[in-house]
Design a protein around this motif. Structure first.
Motif, PDB file in Angstrom:
ATOM      1  N   ARG A  42      39.646  44.400 -68.135  1.00 21.25           N
ATOM      2  CA  ARG A  42      38.627  43.827 -67.246  1.00 21.25           C
ATOM      3  C   ARG A  42      37.445  43.216 -67.989  1.00 21.25           C
ATOM      4  O   ARG A  42      36.575  42.613 -67.395  1.00 21.25           O
ATOM      5  N   GLN A 100      44.244  48.159 -56.341  1.00 14.95           N
ATOM      6  CA  GLN A 100      45.591  48.666 -56.610  1.00 14.95           C
ATOM      7  C   GLN A 100      45.653  49.302 -58.000  1.00 14.95           C
ATOM      8  O   GLN A 100      46.186  50.391 -58.181  1.00 14.95           O
ATOM      9  N   ASP A 101      45.059  48.598 -58.969  1.00 12.91           N
ATOM     10  CA  ASP A 101      45.070  49.106 -60.338  1.00 12.91           C
ATOM     11  C   ASP A 101      44.179  50.341 -60.477  1.00 12.91           C
ATOM     12  O   ASP A 101      44.517  51.278 -61.174  1.00 12.91           O
ATOM     13  N   GLN A 119      50.659  49.123 -52.358  1.00  7.96           N
ATOM     14  CA  GLN A 119      51.268  47.803 -52.277  1.00  7.96           C
ATOM     15  C   GLN A 119      50.268  46.850 -51.641  1.00  7.96           C
ATOM     16  O   GLN A 119      49.636  47.189 -50.651  1.00  7.96           O
ATOM     17  N   PRO A 150      59.059  59.865 -62.537  1.00  9.97           N
ATOM     18  CA  PRO A 150      60.254  59.651 -63.371  1.00  9.97           C
ATOM     19  C   PRO A 150      59.933  59.061 -64.744  1.00  9.97           C
ATOM     20  O   PRO A 150      60.646  59.332 -65.705  1.00  9.97           O
ATOM     21  N   ASN A 151      58.881  58.271 -64.861  1.00  8.56           N
ATOM     22  CA  ASN A 151      58.575  57.663 -66.151  1.00  8.56           C
ATOM     23  C   ASN A 151      57.437  58.386 -66.863  1.00  8.56           C
ATOM     24  O   ASN A 151      56.752  57.808 -67.694  1.00  8.56           O
ATOM     25  N   GLU A 190      51.607  40.803 -56.307  1.00  4.43           N
ATOM     26  CA  GLU A 190      50.870  41.394 -57.408  1.00  4.43           C
ATOM     27  C   GLU A 190      51.190  42.883 -57.444  1.00  4.43           C
ATOM     28  O   GLU A 190      51.436  43.464 -56.393  1.00  4.43           O
ATOM     29  N   GLN A 217      45.545  45.706 -67.055  1.00  3.79           N
ATOM     30  CA  GLN A 217      44.370  44.843 -66.956  1.00  3.79           C
ATOM     31  C   GLN A 217      43.374  45.147 -68.079  1.00  3.79           C
ATOM     32  O   GLN A 217      43.226  46.286 -68.493  1.00  3.79           O
ATOM     33  N   ARG A 274      61.791  50.065 -71.192  1.00  2.00           N
ATOM     34  CA  ARG A 274      63.238  50.272 -71.235  1.00  2.00           C
ATOM     35  C   ARG A 274      63.897  48.933 -71.510  1.00  2.00           C
ATOM     36  O   ARG A 274      63.774  48.002 -70.710  1.00  2.00           O
ATOM     37  N   PRO A 278      57.760  45.622 -51.640  1.00  4.40           N
ATOM     38  CA  PRO A 278      57.680  44.158 -51.753  1.00  4.40           C
ATOM     39  C   PRO A 278      58.822  43.572 -52.564  1.00  4.40           C
ATOM     40  O   PRO A 278      59.296  42.477 -52.264  1.00  4.40           O
TER      41      PRO A 278
END
Lengths: 349, 601
Positions: A37, B447-448, B458, B412-413, A288, A35, A95, A199
């Motif tokens: 913002r 969430q971010d 989630q 893992p990343n 999202e 994002q 990746r 999800p």
């Protein structure tokens, strides 16, 4: 079977398109969920060759943009500092095809973010989102179509080959499935799933359900072909020589259905992409922050976006070449095999 | 096209009808209603700009009102129509000043012990069907509001100290209300209790049918009220038309009888976007409850209308965690996550990590206010200005999490992931209502924000009913974003949210006894403020409630949207308020400027 070249061209075009989407990490400059913002609903940036002072630059450049003072949604270019556009830059790690780790992007810039197709409500790069969104939508399309064809061929061949009460039963079940209100089924399914299910998993579960439920139409088509094929002279002859059912199906009858199945595949993939969009529109799709074509288009449900952010229509345009490719492929395949009847059958969908 | 043509014929018929009606009034001055007040009527003189009489105001309503009966009205549209335009109360809260002012009661007296309220009614006032109002109507009204069999939603407000308020008639114009305990809200209590016409409703009440009377399809002559407008016509699925109440008891400064408008038309327009289009095309005259994005679209192309940002309203959006006592067996995954949520440091860390200014900027396009408590800046009388408002800080969030025993591990990343003291990664889901784009947007921003802390969140948009079901019934959720829009600025309007026994005590509703010490303290503070005699004492108690909430963070308050409204330039006396009904609170004073063809004169 007469082979013509028509469908090969379509296939190559589709392969190129899918290749671009599959290697989205390379073609896009940014992470689709990142994002910014300070820059929500930023219009696509302009690429310049001549700067504000009238000087010509050999390397294309752009100006970073910021909110106009006192405004909440109007941006202006900071013309004091041109940011050169660079190719094959290193940036966010990704990746390639989900396997090869890399950090090289086709284009990008160092001092400021470059928005080729503008940004969305959270300041995320719309171009990156469209390409990455294609991964999920196309995967859903291919996966769903594959499942449908698998079940459809299996059931259709069984019904057509064995006939009798099996045929009657399977075809009545097929009618039941066609009449099923699958939308409500999906709502019920989503409400039933535990929240802890990721999800993305939930989404693919839903796609599998639609795929599994959609077998009825291809099954009917396959059954028709099998019905006529099993009465052919060479099939009868083979049976007379003592060939087993499995041998007959594998060697003589199923190959006859290949043209129907391939044409169906070319028609079903875009249908499942559309199904993914419908689901996302209804809030059952990929959540999202992951992009998909459906969720990208879902933002157009708002009147304000519709009238003031024209670049949000871009995903709709991105879909066009894919659909054109698939439908072109379907009609080329049909011409090759002259299976005119299929057109009428599939038009109902 | 056909529909438009029909409408214009309808309009013409209506105009003829109006002319005939006004002619009838003029020709029979003896029985008609004088436009100027007669000395026998004790009318209320309202300050404010003088306006022209006449005209018809068209307003969108998001749904059909379910009923026109003030007793049973529970849905928003019904309350908006009934309380905004059709009914009147004894003492009214002025939506602009947020203070009480005399309405049907011209004055009131509270006994020194605070238990007895003596109200004096205006004399000579008549219902919209011409029947006079007296103390018996008031007695009847409160009898039916208190009747348990009728289940009036406002009944609870009339139970003070566990006992219902008793009402006694002194003479035809004086009524005494007796309370069992002192009641902090004072005369504000009477706001919102519409006085009902005994002559129309006594019979259905005796027959036990009062709950069903005055449905939306009621005949206009079967309905009467004391508000500025009365029922004229209802067309199912399309509109509700109200006409001027000729007996209304307020006048303008020159003594002319209000309201100015001849009619109000409520069009039923369910979608917000359709309401915007109707307002833009000039079909409706006023628009309220606008989202920030639609507001800026309308502001950009202003043609003959003015858009007003009235400032923060009373709505507060918040994130809360599931703090219920969950059974280990039935809801094991939720119960495991609860260990984090119950840690106040974890909640404080989440609160510190949330970028509220980004929420206000991206969700409300800066037309809103950041929140650290339930009382918005729009509620000037009750907001506790001294609660801490720490700004967005990931460092503070990290140090709070470290204190609480959380640590970070490499994922893992190569990203760093938060894990608890048992080494379990911290992941949870936030449920939001899928029909509310604003709150889904907040969830995506949060969430971010939490991703920066290494928390994987989630966002699960759910249909609103199944969301409420999870929060209040099955308790099957981790965290949820909701909003509450108080109907009044007074703390009592949200008492159900703060009392641990309340059904809207979302994080752990309907407790038999408070689980935590701070919930016990809030319970006692809220009960004390109910009976505290003065505003200052109540304010002090409620300030402490806000302090506890800010410290314990059972709800992480996020932001409050501004009240965004618009009106045609031709509408006079348009002064939107931050209390509901935002634009129609002074509907009796709204008028059309310089509009001869629409004017009744």
């Amino acid at each position: 079977m007469i082979q013509r070249r028509g469908w090969k061209r379509w296939l190559i075009a589709l392969a190129v398109l899918h290749g671009i989407v599959a290697s989205a990490g390379f073609f896009t400059p940014y992470d689709p969920t990142e994002q910014d913002r300070e820059r929500p609903y930023l219009p696509p940036m302009k690429i310049h060759l001549v700067d504000a002072q009238g000087h010509f630059h050999l390397r294309p450049f752009f100006y970073a943009e910021h909110l106009r003072a006192g405004s909440f949604d109007q941006f202006e270019e900071s013309t004091d500092q041109p940011v050169p556009l660079r190719f094959f830059v290193s940036g966010v790690r990704y990746r390639l095809f989900g396997l090869l780790p890399s950090g090289i992007h086709l284009f990008g810039a160092q001092a400021s973010r470059f928005y080729l197709l503008g940004s969305d409500a959270y300041g995320r790069d719309q171009f990156s989102r469209i390409l990455y969104g294609g991964q999920i939508s196309l995967l859903a399309g291919l996966f769903g179509a594959g499942l449908t064809l698998f079940f459809g061929t299996l059931i259709g061949a069984t019904a057509g080959y064995y006939g009798g009460w099996r045929d009657g039963l399977l075809m009545r079940v097929a009618e039941l499935f066609v009449a099923l209100p699958w939308l409500y089924l999906l709502f019920a399914l989503r409400a039933f799933l535990p929240l802890a299910v990721s999800p993305v998993q939930a989404f693919f579960l839903i796609i599998s359900v639609i795929g599994a439920v959609g077998w009825a139409r291809p099954a009917r088509l396959v059954r028709g072909v099998v019905l006529s094929a099993k009465e052919r002279d060479f099939v009868r002859a083979a049976r007379g020589f003592g060939a087993t059912d499995w041998y007959l199906l594998r060697r003589h009858i199923l190959p006859e259905t290949s043209s129907v199945v391939l044409t169906q595949a070319a028609i079903l993939v875009p249908q499942f992409v559309l199904a993914e969009m419908t689901l996302s529109f209804l809030g059952l799709g990929v959540p999202e922050p992951l992009p998909s074509w459906g969720s990208l288009l879902a933002s157009l449900q708002q009147y304000s976006v519709l009238v003031s952010s024209w670049w949000m229509y871009a995903p709709a345009l991105a879909i066009v070449p894919f659909f054109l490719g698939y439908l072109g492929l379907a009609s080329a395949l049909q011409q090759d095999t002259g299976a005119g009847k299929i057109v009428n059958m599939t038009d109902e969908t | 096209m056909v529909r438009m043509a029909r409408f214009s014929i309808f309009e013409r018929l209506l105009a003829c009808g109006l002319l005939l009606a006004s002619a009838a009034v003029l020709s029979k001055p003896a029985t008609g209603i004088p436009r100027q007040a007669s000395p026998s009527e004790e009318l209320l003189n309202l300050p404010g700009e003088l306006g022209n009489r006449g005209g018809r105001l068209v307003v969108s309503l998001r749904a059909e009102p379910k009923t026109l009966n003030p007793l049973t009205a529970a849905d928003g549209p019904s309350r908006e129509v009934i309380l905004g335009a059709m009914q009147a109360d004894l003492v009214h809260i002025n939506r602009a000043t947020q203070l009480t002012e005399p309405a049907l009661a011209k004055s009131w007296k509270i006994s020194p012990d605070g238990l007895q309220y003596t109200l004096t009614l205006r004399r000579g006032i008549r219902f919209s069907d011409g029947q006079p109002l007296d103390a018996d109507d008031v007695l009847f009204t409160f009898r039916v509001y208190l009747d348990e069999n009728l289940h009036a939603p406002q009944r609870d407000l009339l139970i003070v100290g566990g006992k219902p308020i008793t009402v006694r008639k002194v003479d035809a114009w004086t009524v005494v209300f007796q309370l069992a305990k002192t009641y902090g809200v004072g005369e504000r209590l009477f706001d919102g209790f519409a006085i009902l016409p005994r002559h129309l409703l006594e019979k259905p009440y005796a027959e036990g049918k009062l709950g069903q009377t005055w449905a939306i399809s009621t005949q206009a002559n079967q309905w009467a009220g004391l508000g500025p407008f009365r029922l004229k016509e209802y067309v199912p699925g399309q509109r509700l038309v109200l006409e001027r109440n000729p007996f209304y008891w307020k006048t303008d400064t020159k003594g002319g009888r209000l309201p100015y408008l001849d009619e109000i038309v409520f069009l039923f327009v369910p979608s917000a976007d359709a309401q915007v289009l109707k307002f833009q095309s000039g079909e409706t005259d006023i628009i309220s409850r606008l989202g920030a994005e639609n507001f800026s679209v309308l502001s950009k192309q202003q043609r003959g209308y003015t858009m007003i940002d009235a400032g923060p309203g009373l709505e507060y959006n918040f994130l809360f965690f599931n703090l219920n006592e969950l059974g280990e067996k039935t809801l094991a995954p939720m119960a495991r996550n609860e260990k984090w949520f119950r840690d106040v440091k974890f909640r404080q860390a989440v609160s510190a990590a949330i970028d509220r200014s980004a929420i206000v900027r991206l969700v409300y396009q800066s037309r809103g206010a950041e929140l650290w408590g339930p009382v918005t800046p729009g509620n000037r009388r009750w907001v506790n200005a001294s609660i801490p408002r720490p700004s967005h800080s990931l460092e503070r969030a990290r140090s709070l999490l470290k204190e609480a025993g959380f640590s970070w591990a490499n994922g893992p990343n190569g990203e760093s992931l938060l894990q608890d003291s048992d080494g379990k990664p911290v992941e949870f889901s936030i449920i939001t209502s899928s029909s509310n784009a604003d709150r889904t947007k907040m969830a995506t921003l949060i969430q971010d924000d939490l991703k920066q802390l290494g928390i994987h969140v989630q966002v699960v948009p759910l249909e609103f009913r199944s969301l409420l079901d999870r929060v209040t019934q099955t308790k099957e959720y981790d965290a949820c974003i909701l909003a509450i829009a108080s109907f009044d600025a007074d703390p009592n309007s949200d008492i159900n949210v703060w009392l641990s026994s309340g059904g809207m005590h979302f994080w752990n509703p309907s407790q038999t006894r408070p689980v935590t010490a701070w919930e016990t303290e809030i319970d006692s503070l809220m009960e004390r403020q109910l009976t505290a005699p003065s505003y200052e004492q109540r304010k002090q108690l409620y300030d402490r409630v806000q302090e506890i909430l800010a410290e314990e963070q059972p709800m992480i308050f996020l932001a409050s949207p501004d009240i965004l409204v618009g009106a045609k330039n031709s509408i006079g006396n348009f002064h939107p308020a931050v209390l509901e009904p935002y634009v129609l609170w002074n509907v009796e004073q709204l008028y059309f400027m310089n509009n001869p063809e629409k004017s009744g004169r």
